[in-house]
Design an enzyme around this catalytic site. Sequence first.
Site, mmCIF file in Angstrom:
data_model
loop_
_atom_site.group_PDB
_atom_site.id
_atom_site.type_symbol
_atom_site.label_atom_id
_atom_site.label_comp_id
_atom_site.label_asym_id
_atom_site.label_seq_id
_atom_site.Cartn_x
_atom_site.Cartn_y
_atom_site.Cartn_z
ATOM 1 N N GLY A 109 -51.141 31.853 -41.760
ATOM 2 C CA GLY A 109 -52.391 31.342 -42.307
ATOM 3 C C GLY A 109 -53.381 31.081 -41.196
ATOM 4 O O GLY A 109 -53.163 31.467 -40.039
ATOM 5 N N VAL A 150 -45.479 30.933 -39.815
ATOM 6 C CA VAL A 150 -44.235 30.313 -40.266
ATOM 7 C C VAL A 150 -43.115 31.345 -40.167
ATOM 8 O O VAL A 150 -43.272 32.492 -40.578
ATOM 9 C CB VAL A 150 -44.349 29.799 -41.718
ATOM 10 C CG1 VAL A 150 -43.054 29.111 -42.150
ATOM 11 C CG2 VAL A 150 -45.535 28.858 -41.878
ATOM 12 N N ASP A 161 -55.778 22.591 -51.437
ATOM 13 C CA ASP A 161 -55.532 24.025 -51.603
ATOM 14 C C ASP A 161 -54.486 24.261 -52.691
ATOM 15 O O ASP A 161 -53.567 25.056 -52.533
ATOM 16 C CB ASP A 161 -55.094 24.672 -50.288
ATOM 17 C CG ASP A 161 -55.312 26.186 -50.291
ATOM 18 O OD1 ASP A 161 -56.093 26.690 -51.138
ATOM 19 O OD2 ASP A 161 -54.715 26.876 -49.448
ATOM 20 N N GLY A 175 -51.705 28.714 -38.432
ATOM 21 C CA GLY A 175 -50.495 29.048 -37.700
ATOM 22 C C GLY A 175 -49.616 30.029 -38.431
ATOM 23 O O GLY A 175 -49.981 30.571 -39.468
ATOM 24 N N ILE A 199 -42.204 34.595 -42.181
ATOM 25 C CA ILE A 199 -42.315 34.449 -43.634
ATOM 26 C C ILE A 199 -43.714 34.060 -44.098
ATOM 27 O O ILE A 199 -43.966 33.998 -45.289
ATOM 28 C CB ILE A 199 -41.269 33.455 -44.200
ATOM 29 C CG1 ILE A 199 -41.364 32.082 -43.530
ATOM 30 C CG2 ILE A 199 -39.877 34.030 -44.074
ATOM 31 C CD1 ILE A 199 -40.423 31.038 -44.101
ATOM 32 N N GLY A 200 -44.613 33.808 -43.168
ATOM 33 C CA GLY A 200 -45.965 33.469 -43.577
ATOM 34 C C GLY A 200 -46.908 33.332 -42.401
ATOM 35 O O GLY A 200 -46.486 33.162 -41.258
#
Length: 182
Positions: free
Chosen positions: A11, A16, A122, A14, A8-9
């Site tokens: 960056g 996710v 952020d 790392g 699902i993600g």
Amino acid sequence: RYQIIEKIGHGSTGSVYKVRDIHLEKEWALKFLEKRGKGTKSGKAEWEILKKIAHKNFPRIVDAFEEDDKYAIVMDCITGVTLEEVIERGPIEEKQMIFIAKQICEALHYLHLRNPILLYLDLKPANIMLEEGGCVKLVDLGSVIVKGEENNVSGTFGYASPEQIGRNQKEGCLTEQSDIYS
């Protein structure tokens, strides 16, 4: 114990995944952090910070463990839409925006009252999730740092404070005002 459902993600620190806890039969988000740190800090630094955050406007951490060459953090899987998606749909009513802004301020205030002080660094619409019931969650905590310990600080151009993106960052130049600017 955790079965991966989908990614699902991803960056700089790392990846996710949405996972299912096979014992509890619940879905969570599982973030893997590289121990050596590909991004702005080591996975260990982020792991230690995330374990200490417990506030209604952040995903709840339910488990943390080490696996092979990674740290893993299991947290609430936030469902809803990002503030970025809401903004793309059109204008937001003043009453709703005030409701959202208050929750963002509460989340930042919580971080800024920690000992030591934590800086989010952020804050942007893509990192603000709005759940169905209206609760705001700040996600993607990979940029959170302990105040005064900045090294290769990141942030998103257009949202980051001038001192974050400045070429001549001095140690200690990032403060709570850096988050407020964003």
